[in-house]
Design a protein around this motif. Sequence first.
Motif, PDB file in Angstrom:
ATOM      1  N   PRO A  60      25.272  37.674  48.654  1.00  0.00           N
ATOM      2  CA  PRO A  60      26.393  36.709  48.056  1.00  0.00           C
ATOM      3  C   PRO A  60      27.540  37.428  47.318  1.00  0.00           C
ATOM      4  O   PRO A  60      28.626  37.142  47.686  1.00  0.00           O
ATOM      5  CB  PRO A  60      25.945  35.614  47.336  1.00  0.00           C
ATOM      6  N   ALA A  61      26.929  38.485  46.891  1.00  0.00           N
ATOM      7  CA  ALA A  61      28.232  39.270  46.053  1.00  0.00           C
ATOM      8  C   ALA A  61      28.785  40.138  46.766  1.00  0.00           C
ATOM      9  O   ALA A  61      29.905  41.030  46.508  1.00  0.00           O
ATOM     10  CB  ALA A  61      27.728  40.173  45.017  1.00  0.00           C
ATOM     11  N   TYR A  62      28.707  40.297  48.159  1.00  0.00           N
ATOM     12  CA  TYR A  62      29.394  41.378  49.180  1.00  0.00           C
ATOM     13  C   TYR A  62      30.768  40.712  49.201  1.00  0.00           C
ATOM     14  O   TYR A  62      31.890  41.448  49.595  1.00  0.00           O
ATOM     15  CB  TYR A  62      28.675  41.622  50.208  1.00  0.00           C
ATOM     16  N   LYS A  63      31.022  39.574  49.237  1.00  0.00           N
ATOM     17  CA  LYS A  63      32.434  39.105  49.334  1.00  0.00           C
ATOM     18  C   LYS A  63      33.372  39.339  48.265  1.00  0.00           C
ATOM     19  O   LYS A  63      34.590  39.442  48.386  1.00  0.00           O
ATOM     20  CB  LYS A  63      32.091  37.252  49.311  1.00  0.00           C
ATOM     21  N   LEU A  64      32.991  39.936  47.184  1.00  0.00           N
ATOM     22  CA  LEU A  64      33.790  40.469  46.330  1.00  0.00           C
ATOM     23  C   LEU A  64      34.229  41.998  46.557  1.00  0.00           C
ATOM     24  O   LEU A  64      35.250  42.476  45.888  1.00  0.00           O
ATOM     25  CB  LEU A  64      33.003  40.541  44.855  1.00  0.00           C
ATOM     26  N   VAL A  65      33.390  42.417  47.513  1.00  0.00           N
ATOM     27  CA  VAL A  65      33.488  43.855  47.599  1.00  0.00           C
ATOM     28  C   VAL A  65      35.091  44.163  48.339  1.00  0.00           C
ATOM     29  O   VAL A  65      35.821  45.057  47.943  1.00  0.00           O
ATOM     30  CB  VAL A  65      32.470  44.467  48.718  1.00  0.00           C
ATOM     31  N   ASP A  66      35.346  43.481  49.493  1.00  0.00           N
ATOM     32  CA  ASP A  66      36.422  43.373  50.081  1.00  0.00           C
ATOM     33  C   ASP A  66      37.678  43.043  49.363  1.00  0.00           C
ATOM     34  O   ASP A  66      38.917  43.945  49.181  1.00  0.00           O
ATOM     35  CB  ASP A  66      36.655  42.653  51.386  1.00  0.00           C
ATOM     36  N   GLU A  67      37.571  42.164  48.457  1.00  0.00           N
ATOM     37  CA  GLU A  67      38.625  41.667  47.537  1.00  0.00           C
ATOM     38  C   GLU A  67      38.861  42.875  46.432  1.00  0.00           C
ATOM     39  O   GLU A  67      40.036  43.128  46.152  1.00  0.00           O
ATOM     40  CB  GLU A  67      38.188  40.549  46.842  1.00  0.00           C
ATOM     41  N   LYS A  68      37.872  43.479  45.990  1.00  0.00           N
ATOM     42  CA  LYS A  68      37.776  44.545  44.930  1.00  0.00           C
ATOM     43  C   LYS A  68      38.444  45.814  45.606  1.00  0.00           C
ATOM     44  O   LYS A  68      39.494  46.440  44.943  1.00  0.00           O
ATOM     45  CB  LYS A  68      36.656  44.980  44.508  1.00  0.00           C
ATOM     46  N   ILE A  69      37.973  46.162  46.879  1.00  0.00           N
ATOM     47  CA  ILE A  69      38.640  47.356  47.470  1.00  0.00           C
ATOM     48  C   ILE A  69      40.073  47.271  47.745  1.00  0.00           C
ATOM     49  O   ILE A  69      41.061  48.008  47.700  1.00  0.00           O
ATOM     50  CB  ILE A  69      37.777  47.546  48.961  1.00  0.00           C
ATOM     51  N   ALA A  70      40.579  45.982  48.085  1.00  0.00           N
ATOM     52  CA  ALA A  70      41.959  45.717  48.626  1.00  0.00           C
ATOM     53  C   ALA A  70      42.713  45.955  47.341  1.00  0.00           C
ATOM     54  O   ALA A  70      43.906  46.481  47.234  1.00  0.00           O
ATOM     55  CB  ALA A  70      41.862  44.198  48.887  1.00  0.00           C
ATOM     56  N   LYS A  71      41.967  45.425  46.109  1.00  0.00           N
ATOM     57  CA  LYS A  71      42.816  45.295  44.699  1.00  0.00           C
ATOM     58  C   LYS A  71      42.901  46.834  44.353  1.00  0.00           C
ATOM     59  O   LYS A  71      44.398  47.319  43.892  1.00  0.00           O
ATOM     60  CB  LYS A  71      42.221  44.723  43.838  1.00  0.00           C
ATOM     61  N   TRP A  72      41.901  47.600  44.819  1.00  0.00           N
ATOM     62  CA  TRP A  72      42.104  49.103  44.118  1.00  0.00           C
ATOM     63  C   TRP A  72      43.193  49.823  45.165  1.00  0.00           C
ATOM     64  O   TRP A  72      43.912  50.508  44.605  1.00  0.00           O
ATOM     65  CB  TRP A  72      40.789  49.751  44.422  1.00  0.00           C
ATOM     66  N   GLU A  73      43.213  49.497  46.328  1.00  0.00           N
ATOM     67  CA  GLU A  73      43.935  50.362  47.354  1.00  0.00           C
ATOM     68  C   GLU A  73      45.371  49.761  46.990  1.00  0.00           C
ATOM     69  O   GLU A  73      46.482  50.679  47.093  1.00  0.00           O
ATOM     70  CB  GLU A  73      43.671  50.032  48.933  1.00  0.00           C
ATOM     71  N   SER A  74      45.447  48.644  46.543  1.00  0.00           N
ATOM     72  CA  SER A  74      46.981  48.114  46.290  1.00  0.00           C
ATOM     73  C   SER A  74      47.508  48.791  44.809  1.00  0.00           C
ATOM     74  O   SER A  74      48.558  49.410  45.002  1.00  0.00           O
ATOM     75  CB  SER A  74      46.736  46.655  46.053  1.00  0.00           C
ATOM     76  N   ILE A  75      46.909  48.921  44.041  1.00  0.00           N
ATOM     77  CA  ILE A  75      47.099  49.591  42.651  1.00  0.00           C
ATOM     78  C   ILE A  75      47.274  51.064  43.021  1.00  0.00           C
ATOM     79  O   ILE A  75      48.326  51.802  42.557  1.00  0.00           O
ATOM     80  CB  ILE A  75      46.022  49.305  41.678  1.00  0.00           C
ATOM     81  N   TRP A  76      46.282  51.681  43.693  1.00  0.00           N
ATOM     82  CA  TRP A  76      46.339  52.892  43.980  1.00  0.00           C
ATOM     83  C   TRP A  76      47.871  53.386  44.993  1.00  0.00           C
ATOM     84  O   TRP A  76      48.497  54.320  44.769  1.00  0.00           O
ATOM     85  CB  TRP A  76      45.307  53.499  44.802  1.00  0.00           C
ATOM     86  N   SER A  77      48.008  52.462  45.824  1.00  0.00           N
ATOM     87  CA  SER A  77      49.242  52.596  46.757  1.00  0.00           C
ATOM     88  C   SER A  77      50.428  52.595  45.712  1.00  0.00           C
ATOM     89  O   SER A  77      51.428  53.361  45.752  1.00  0.00           O
ATOM     90  CB  SER A  77      49.344  51.521  47.840  1.00  0.00           C
ATOM     91  N   LYS A  78      50.663  51.514  45.019  1.00  0.00           N
ATOM     92  CA  LYS A  78      51.583  51.366  44.154  1.00  0.00           C
ATOM     93  C   LYS A  78      51.831  52.566  43.067  1.00  0.00           C
ATOM     94  O   LYS A  78      52.903  53.026  42.896  1.00  0.00           O
ATOM     95  CB  LYS A  78      51.490  50.195  43.088  1.00  0.00           C
TER      96      LYS A  78
END
Length: 686
Positions: free
Chosen positions: A202-220
């Motif tokens: 069930p915790a895997y659903k947080l992975v995509d959300e977390k990765i998207a957040k990281w990539e957004s922060i990194w891109s900014k």
Amino acid sequence: MTERDIPEGWSPARAREPDHTNRTPNIGETQAFGIPATGSTSKSVKQQTENNPEGLPIIDHHSAQTIPPSKRSRPLRRWMKSWVLWSILLALIPGSIGFIAMAMLLKLPAAPNCPSIFWPLASASVRLHCAQLAASKQTVDDLLQAIALVKQLPQNHPLRGEIDRFVEEWSRDILQLADQSFQAGDLEQAIATAQKIPQDLPAYKLVDEKIAKWESIWSKADGIYQAVQEELQQRRWQSASLLAAKLLRIDNKYWSSTKYDQVNRLIVSVREDGDKLDKADSLAKTKVVDNLLEAIKIAEAIGKDSYFYQKAQELIPLFGRKMLELAQAKMDARDADAALDIARQIPDSTKLQADVEDFISLADAQRSAWIGTVSSLETAIAQAQEIDPSRPKYNKAQDLITRWQLEIEDVARLEKARTLASQGTINDLAAAIIEAQQIPSNNPRGSEARQEVGRWQAQVETIEDRPYLERAEQLALLEDINSLQAAISEASQIRRGRALYPEARKRINSWTAKVQRIQDQPYLDQARDLAQTGDLNAAINAAQTIASSGRALSGEAQAAIDDWRGQIRAKDNWKRAREVAVVGTPDALLEAIRLADKIPSSNILRLDANVAIDQWSQQLLDIARSQSSSNLSKAIETAQLIPRGTTAYNTAQEQIRNWQQLLNPQPVPQPEPLLPQSSTPEGTNL
């Protein structure tokens, strides 16, 4: 059970293999349930019992021969009857049994050895226990091993709730470790770590959300960094600093601290290096050798890790090229020593060694060629021929060699022509001209040959025309009209373009002016006589013809006409001023003063005009005083008409101040009223 019970290299897969190691008891040891261990001496004892069923002692015939039976049994019976021995045995045996029993009762059961467990047969509690031990190490691999140990248990297992809670916790721990990698600046490692979480959890659903957040922060953050670099390229330091400050608001420790500090250091470094390059460029623009050398040193000092390193490396050869240009300019000015000195100072860092060497070789050759003799030209050719065809200046060297080879031929012709011209006769000069004209104009010495031909041609023309000019000068000595005109006619035989033509023209102009002066002087004198009689208009008419003729006396006549016209205007102004002043009003007097003031100071009427101006100014003051009795404002206006520099001016100014005080009196300060002093009546009770 502690962590030391689990080796670092333990894995669940290895733990599923049963332990097939054979453990063989040592000889003489007793196994459980009192069974003797293999290899003990019990077999030999049994065999002895079977051979002696009656239990009789076995007699060793060899020993019996030496020791009698009565002597061996006597110590044994004495030992069996010792009461001390039995007392010790009765005390030790029960105590030992009790101690062993208590130890066995109090000893905790041994924890399972996780690495050696055969997992297909392991219970859920054992799996959970080993998973907790693995997860306690808080590494990604151990957490994944912990999840793998318990996730295979069935969904309806009584411990499923607790297992799911632990799996959720361990999954979040993995995400936390991934976030730590992200905060440390390793985005790829963070993503790879997060993606290791099994997708069926069930915790895997947080992975995509977390990765998207990281990539957004990194891109900014990366966008800000790229913008800072663009600003640095444009040398907008202030804007770059403002952009860098945005990194402090990035939700990432690496970007907000480490990278921010790095960017700040980069800005400072880039700004310093940029200022250095600006200074180097400014020095290079001065086109001074010492400044160019200093500019090269500044550019060389910029390190490889600098933002402007590439730019500095590009500028160094350019600065070297400028030094070569300065050296070439010295060569063009035929200053070979200065040119060679500049070229030898060019540093090797400019990577112009080949060009510098070729320049020095050609400069030496050109210096030899400048001597101008055949031998020096041959030396120059030999020096230039040493330049290899692979060198950058080879083509220029070949051009110079061709030029010098032609110059050798030209030098020979010029030397011959100069020898002929040195005789100084017309025929010799003509022969020298013919010889020099054989040198083509496009040859190296063509220009020099043309100059020599022109000089010799001028000598020929001077020899031919000098008699005409000398005869003209002799004729002009009488300085009468006929003699001067004859001199002009004689000098005019020297044609335009000849060597003595400028000198002849100068003499002709002088003699022509003398003729014109002799002819026009009577008319100008007549005009002056008319002016002396006062008939200025007639004088002007008489001199006007001379002034407009453009002849020798035209300037003098025009000056006289201007003077006479000034006298006429002065008379007119003086006349009108007196006529206007007769009216006697302030405006009329002011107009009279203005007209009289137009008379030039050089005119004889100026003295009378000055006296009249003072009189009219006094009249204005008198009028103002008379007006003051009825209208002070009008009186002030009239007094202000009196011009500066007249005798009445100072008096008028003083009078104006007095009248203005009367119009605008200063208020007299009123004395402050005295306050009555309060006194206490006698007999008043306070």
